[in-house]
Design a protein around this motif. Structure first.
Motif, mmCIF file in Angstrom:
data_model
loop_
_atom_site.group_PDB
_atom_site.id
_atom_site.type_symbol
_atom_site.label_atom_id
_atom_site.label_comp_id
_atom_site.label_asym_id
_atom_site.label_seq_id
_atom_site.Cartn_x
_atom_site.Cartn_y
_atom_site.Cartn_z
ATOM 1 N N ARG A 1 3.915 8.047 -2.133
ATOM 2 C CA ARG A 1 3.549 7.440 -3.407
ATOM 3 C C ARG A 1 2.094 6.974 -3.416
ATOM 4 O O ARG A 1 1.433 6.995 -4.446
ATOM 5 C CB ARG A 1 4.500 6.294 -3.743
ATOM 6 N N ALA A 2 1.566 6.570 -2.259
ATOM 7 C CA ALA A 2 0.156 6.162 -2.179
ATOM 8 C C ALA A 2 -0.772 7.368 -2.264
ATOM 9 O O ALA A 2 -1.857 7.293 -2.851
ATOM 10 C CB ALA A 2 -0.095 5.399 -0.882
ATOM 11 N N GLN B 1 12.094 5.229 3.946
ATOM 12 C CA GLN B 1 11.364 4.267 3.120
ATOM 13 C C GLN B 1 9.861 4.292 3.405
ATOM 14 O O GLN B 1 9.053 4.309 2.495
ATOM 15 C CB GLN B 1 11.919 2.847 3.357
ATOM 16 N N GLY B 2 9.453 4.295 4.672
ATOM 17 C CA GLY B 2 8.033 4.324 5.012
ATOM 18 C C GLY B 2 7.368 5.618 4.579
ATOM 19 O O GLY B 2 6.221 5.628 4.115
ATOM 20 N N TRP C 1 9.160 6.853 12.408
ATOM 21 C CA TRP C 1 9.962 6.380 11.296
ATOM 22 C C TRP C 1 11.394 6.143 11.733
ATOM 23 O O TRP C 1 11.872 6.748 12.684
ATOM 24 C CB TRP C 1 9.910 7.340 10.115
ATOM 25 N N SER D 1 8.296 7.435 2.054
ATOM 26 C CA SER D 1 8.207 7.341 0.599
ATOM 27 C C SER D 1 6.979 6.544 0.178
ATOM 28 O O SER D 1 6.266 6.924 -0.749
ATOM 29 C CB SER D 1 9.479 6.690 0.055
ATOM 30 N N SER D 2 6.704 5.447 0.859
ATOM 31 C CA SER D 2 5.540 4.616 0.532
ATOM 32 C C SER D 2 4.244 5.393 0.696
ATOM 33 O O SER D 2 3.340 5.307 -0.135
ATOM 34 C CB SER D 2 5.503 3.371 1.426
ATOM 35 N N VAL D 3 4.142 6.169 1.765
ATOM 36 C CA VAL D 3 2.936 6.965 2.019
ATOM 37 C C VAL D 3 2.793 8.047 0.948
ATOM 38 O O VAL D 3 1.706 8.255 0.402
ATOM 39 C CB VAL D 3 2.969 7.576 3.436
ATOM 40 N N ASP E 1 15.666 10.402 -5.534
ATOM 41 C CA ASP E 1 15.535 10.533 -4.086
ATOM 42 C C ASP E 1 15.375 12.001 -3.699
ATOM 43 O O ASP E 1 15.858 12.894 -4.386
ATOM 44 C CB ASP E 1 16.766 9.961 -3.380
#
Length: 123
Positions: free
Chosen positions: A110-111, A103-104, A99, A106-108, A8
């Protein structure tokens, strides 16, 4: 600099902890020219995408930016991404969202992480 013991990414409060982003090779900077009551962090990926995370007095927001150097200078200036780098779809303004936790974000991150410099320049 101490080694990270978790996957994290803990940001300065009141910004969120971003799960799973600790191993993405991010450079985190905190601009000092923000207005009173604001906290902002620039999360720069190795491929020159940024996700700017902000805590304003009445909202929490994040925006995707691209690294840009002003021609003829050495001034670095993150610019909003106006085309979705994954789908290629034009965005009306730029990629921005509110936000509630990390979590959101993090998703962006990683994409965006696997995208290379060549694809970045096409957008």
């Amino acid at each position: 600099m101490p080694r990270r013991k978790t996957a994290d990414l803990a940001l300065r409060g009141p910004l969120p902890t971003i799960p799973g982003a600790g191993k993405l090779g991010l450079r985190v900077t905190y601009p000092t020219n923000t207005p009173d009551g604001w906290t902002v962090a620039l999360l720069r990926l190795p491929n020159d995408y940024y996700v700017v995370v902000g805590q304003a007095p009445h909202e929490r927001w994040a925006v995707v930016n691209q690294h840009y150097v002003v021609p003829g200078t050495r001034v670095e200036d993150p610019r909003p991404v106006r085309t979705d780098p994954i789908t290629g779809v034009a965005m009306p303004d730029y990629i921005r969202w509110n936000w509630t936790d990390g979590q959101g974000i993090s998703s962006v991150l990683r994409a965006l992480a696997p995208l290379d410099h060549a694809r970045l320049r096409q957008n």
